[in-house]
Design an enzyme around this catalytic site. Structure first.
Site, PDB file in Angstrom:
ATOM      1  N   ARG A  49      42.200  32.260  30.754  1.00 26.29           N
ATOM      2  CA  ARG A  49      41.412  33.128  31.631  1.00 26.29           C
ATOM      3  C   ARG A  49      40.945  34.597  31.467  1.00 26.29           C
ATOM      4  O   ARG A  49      39.805  35.008  31.378  1.00 26.29           O
ATOM      5  CB  ARG A  49      41.474  32.910  33.180  1.00 26.29           C
ATOM      6  CG  ARG A  49      41.812  31.278  33.561  1.00 26.29           C
ATOM      7  CD  ARG A  49      42.049  31.541  35.197  1.00 26.29           C
ATOM      8  NE  ARG A  49      40.748  31.789  35.919  1.00 26.29           N
ATOM      9  CZ  ARG A  49      40.454  32.819  36.349  1.00 26.29           C
ATOM     10  NH1 ARG A  49      41.459  33.831  36.525  1.00 26.29           N
ATOM     11  NH2 ARG A  49      39.212  33.219  36.773  1.00 26.29           N
ATOM     12  N   CYS A  58      47.031  34.420  16.877  1.00 29.92           N
ATOM     13  CA  CYS A  58      46.386  35.461  15.924  1.00 29.92           C
ATOM     14  C   CYS A  58      45.055  35.804  16.241  1.00 29.92           C
ATOM     15  O   CYS A  58      43.817  35.517  15.448  1.00 29.92           O
ATOM     16  CB  CYS A  58      46.496  34.981  14.505  1.00 29.92           C
ATOM     17  SG  CYS A  58      47.993  34.484  13.953  1.00 29.92           S
TER      18      CYS A  58
HETATM   19  N1  LLP Z   1      32.176  21.836  42.959  1.00 32.52           N
HETATM   20  C1  LLP Z   1      31.593  21.906  41.742  1.00 32.52           C
HETATM   21  C2  LLP Z   1      30.226  21.152  41.614  1.00 32.52           C
HETATM   22  C3  LLP Z   1      31.916  22.770  40.562  1.00 32.52           C
HETATM   23  O1  LLP Z   1      31.257  23.020  39.541  1.00 32.52           O
HETATM   24  C4  LLP Z   1      33.092  23.518  40.868  1.00 32.52           C
HETATM   25  C5  LLP Z   1      33.625  24.568  39.785  1.00 32.52           C
HETATM   26  C6  LLP Z   1      33.835  23.541  42.087  1.00 32.52           C
HETATM   27  C7  LLP Z   1      33.377  22.335  43.002  1.00 32.52           C
HETATM   28  C8  LLP Z   1      35.047  24.082  42.466  1.00 32.52           C
HETATM   29  O2  LLP Z   1      35.084  25.629  42.545  1.00 32.52           O
HETATM   30  P1  LLP Z   1      36.107  26.483  42.944  1.00 32.52           P
HETATM   31  O3  LLP Z   1      36.328  26.075  44.288  1.00 32.52           O
HETATM   32  O4  LLP Z   1      37.178  26.134  42.076  1.00 32.52           O
HETATM   33  O5  LLP Z   1      35.663  27.725  42.581  1.00 32.52           O
HETATM   34  N2  LLP Z   1      37.290  27.947  34.637  1.00 32.52           N
HETATM   35  C9  LLP Z   1      36.673  28.899  35.772  1.00 32.52           C
HETATM   36  C10 LLP Z   1      36.056  28.179  36.934  1.00 32.52           C
HETATM   37  C11 LLP Z   1      34.942  27.228  36.652  1.00 32.52           C
HETATM   38  C12 LLP Z   1      34.611  26.628  38.047  1.00 32.52           C
HETATM   39  C13 LLP Z   1      33.642  25.593  37.343  1.00 32.52           C
HETATM   40  N3  LLP Z   1      33.122  24.666  38.546  1.00 32.52           N
HETATM   41  C14 LLP Z   1      37.665  30.008  36.059  1.00 32.52           C
HETATM   42  O6  LLP Z   1      38.911  30.109  35.533  1.00 32.52           O
HETATM   43  O7  LLP Z   1      37.596  30.990  36.711  1.00 32.52           O
END
Ligand code: LLP
Length: 434
Positions: free
Chosen positions: A327, A358
Site C-alpha cells: 500500500r 531492491c
Molecule cells: N464493492 C466494490 C464494487 C469494490 O470495488 C470495492 C473495493 C468494495 C466494495 C470494498 O471497498 P472498501 O469497503 O474496502 O473500501 N487496494 C486498495 C483498495 C481497493 C478497493 C477496491 N474496491 C487499498 O489498499 O486502498
C-alpha cells in the site's frame, strides 16, 4: 475502536503480547484481532438498524479462510470478485447463496461456478456482460440473477487509484445510460432482474459523497422498483478507517477527545445520514464494506535488521517489504509504526523505514519519528488488516508472510509462512533447456 493496546510497556492484541507471536512464528507476520472484526461488523449492523440489511463483506480486503469464517459466523455474506473467491467462500464453509459477484470481466467458467453454487446476484458492469450471463445461464438451463452497477458520477474525494464512481472510471454504467441497460436486461430470457448496485470508491472519510450518491440515484431506484420489481439496492462499500493516530484511536477516550465536527467517519454517522434516505425505498439494502471490517483489525509485525545512519538521513531497514504490504508503494499510504516494546528512556530517531527489496519504492515511511530501535527488535505496522496480505506478492522470491488470528488470550496460525518449495512448486525447466 480496536483491540491493539499497550499493557505496561508491551503492545498487545486483545490479551496476547505481540512479541510472543513474533518470536514464535517469526516475521513478517500479519496478526488479526477477532474481537475487532466482530466489533466493526456489529457497529455497522447497529448503525444501520431499521433497514432490511444484508452485509456482504468485501472479501478482496482480506480473504483468509479464518477471516471469512469469522464474518460468516457473525452473519455476513460476501462481495466476491473471482472464481477463486467463490471457492474460498465454499472452503470456509460459508454461504454463496447470499453473496454477490462483482467485477468488470467475469469469465464463463467463473459465471458457471457462481450459478452452480446459487449466487445471490451478479453485479453487472456492461451490456456485453448481460449477453454473456444470458448465454451461460441458458446453457445451464437456469436464470441468472442480475443487478446493474450504475456509476453515479460522484467525486469520492479519495486517492485516484481507489475512486470508482466518477464517469472516467471503468466501473458501472452511467446513470443516463442505465435505463437502456435495464430495458436490454429485461429482454434476455435467461436473466432475472433483482436489484441495482453502486460503489463510489474506497477509504472515504466523510459521509457527504455517500449521501450525494444515494440522493442522486434514488429517483432511478424508485423507478426500477416500480417497473421491474427489484428487491434490493446495494450501496457498495468504501467506509474509510483511521491510518493516522491509528493506535490512539483504539481507545474510546481518544474519540471523546475529538471535537464532534472533526470525528472520523463512524458507522453511527454513516447510518444516521443514510438510514433516513434509504428506509423509504422499502428495499433490502446491501452493504459491501471491506476495509472498515478488517483494516484496523490487523497489524504487520516486522523485525529490525539494521539501523543505517547516512549523511543527513537514517534508514531503518526492517524484514518486511513492499511485497508483504504494497500500500505505501502503490498508494503513498500512511501506516503508523509502533515498537512492540516501548521505552521512554530511549532517544528519538527520525528515519525512513524501508524493506530489503531492491527498489527505492520499497519504503514504508519517510522521515518518521520513532523511538530508537536496534537490530532484532520488533515493530508493528498498524491498520494493515485490509489489502495487506491480500495484495502480497513473492517479488524478490520472498515468501508470502504468515497470518495469525487472536481471540481473547488465544491465538493460532491461520496461514503458515510459505516455504521455498511451495513458491516454486509449479515451475519447471523445459526439456529444450536441459
Ligand atoms: N464493492 C466494490 C464494487 C469494490 O470495488 C470495492 C473495493 C468494495 C466494495 C470494498 O471497498 P472498501 O469497503 O474496502 O473500501 N487496494 C486498495 C483498495 C481497493 C478497493 C477496491 N474496491 C487499498 O489498499 O486502498
Amino acid at each position: 475502536m480496536h483491540h491493539f493496546h499497550f499493557v505496561g510497556l508491551n503492545l498487545h492484541c486483545e490479551s496476547v503480547d505481540l512479541a510472543e507471536i513474533a518470536r514464535l512464528y517469526g516475521t513478517p507476520t500479519y496478526v488479526y484481532s477477532a474481537a475487532t472484526m466482530a466489533d466493526n461488523y456489529t457497529r455497522i449492523e447497529r448503525g444501520l438498524a431499521g433497514l432490511d440489511l444484508q452485509i456482504c463483506y468485501a472479501m478482496k480486503a482480506n480473504s483468509n479462510l479464518a477471516v471469512l469464517r469469522q464474518f460468516a459466523n457473525l452473519g455476513a455474506a460476501f462481495d466476491l470478485v473471482s472464481g477463486g473467491e467463490i471457492r474460498r467462500v465454499l472452503a470456509a464453509g460459508a454461504d454463496v447463496r447470499r453473496s454477490v459477484f462483482a467485477g468488470v470481466g467475469k469469465s464463463e467458467p467463473e459465471i458457471t461456478l457462481a450459478l452452480e453454487n446459487g449466487i445471490f446476484a451478479f453485479h453487472v458492469e456492461s451490456e456485453p456482460e448481460l449477453a454473456r450471463l444470458n448465454h451461460v445461464a441458458g446453457r445451464l438451463g437456469v436464470k441468472a440473477p442480475v443487478a446493474i452497477r450504475i456509476n453515479p458520477d460522484v467525486d469520492a474525494h479519495t486517492h485516484a487509484k481507489i475512486t470508482t464512481g466518477k464517469s472516467d472510471n471503468k466501473f458501472g454504467i452511467p446513470l443516463q445510460a442505465a435505463p437502456a441497460a435495464y430495458v436490454a436486461a429485461a429482454k434476455f430470457p435467461h436473466l432475472t432482474i433483482k436489484g441495482v448496485q453502486m460503489h463510489i470508491g474506497s477509504q472515504l472519510t466523510s459521509v457527504e459523497p455517500f449521501v450525494e450518491a444515494v440522493t442522486k440515484v434514488t429517483p432511478f431506484v424508485e423507478g426500477l422498483k416500480r417497473d421491474y420489481g427489484i428487491t434490493y439496492f446495494s450501496i457498495g462499500g468504501g467506509m474509510g478507517i483511521m491510518y493516522q493516530d491509528a493506535l490512539a484511536s483504539g481507545a474510546s477516550a481518544w474519540w471523546d477527545a475529538q471535537p464532534a465536527d472533526r470525528r472520523p467517519l463512524t458507522p453511527e454517522t454513516y447510518g444516521a445520514a443514510l438510514v433516513p434516505l434509504l428506509q423509504p425505498l422499502g428495499l433490502k439494502i446491501l452493504l459491501e464494506h471491506g476495509r472498515f471490517m478488517v483494516g484496523n483489525a490487523g497489524v504487520l509485525l516486522t523485525r529490525v535488521e539494521h539501523l543505517k545512519r547516512g549523511a543527513g538521513k537514517n534508514f531503518l531497514i526492517v524484514d518486511a517489504a513492499m511485497n508483504d504490504l504494497v500500500r505505501p508503494a502503490m498508494y503513498d499510504s500512511f501506516h503508523e509504526i509502533v515498537p512492540l516494546h516501548r521505552d521512554s528512556s530511549r532517544r528519538a530517531l527520525v528515519a525512513d523505514v524501508v524493506g530489503p527489496v531492491c527498489e527505492s519504492g520499497d519504503c514504508f515511511a519517510k522521515d518518521r519519528q520513532l523511538q530508537e530501535v536496534g537490530e532484532g527488535e520488533y515493530l508493528a505496522l498498524m491498520s494493515a488488516g485490509a489489502y495487506g496480505h491480500a495484495m502480497a506478492s513473492r517479488y524478490n522470491t520472498r515468501a508470502l508472510p504468515a497470518e495469525v488470528l487472536v481471540s481473547g488470550g488465544n491465538f493460532e496460525l491461520i496461514n503458515g509462512r510459505e516455504t521455498f518449495e511451495q513458491m516454486v512448486a509449479n515451475e519447471s525447466i523445459p526439456a529444450f533447456l536441459k
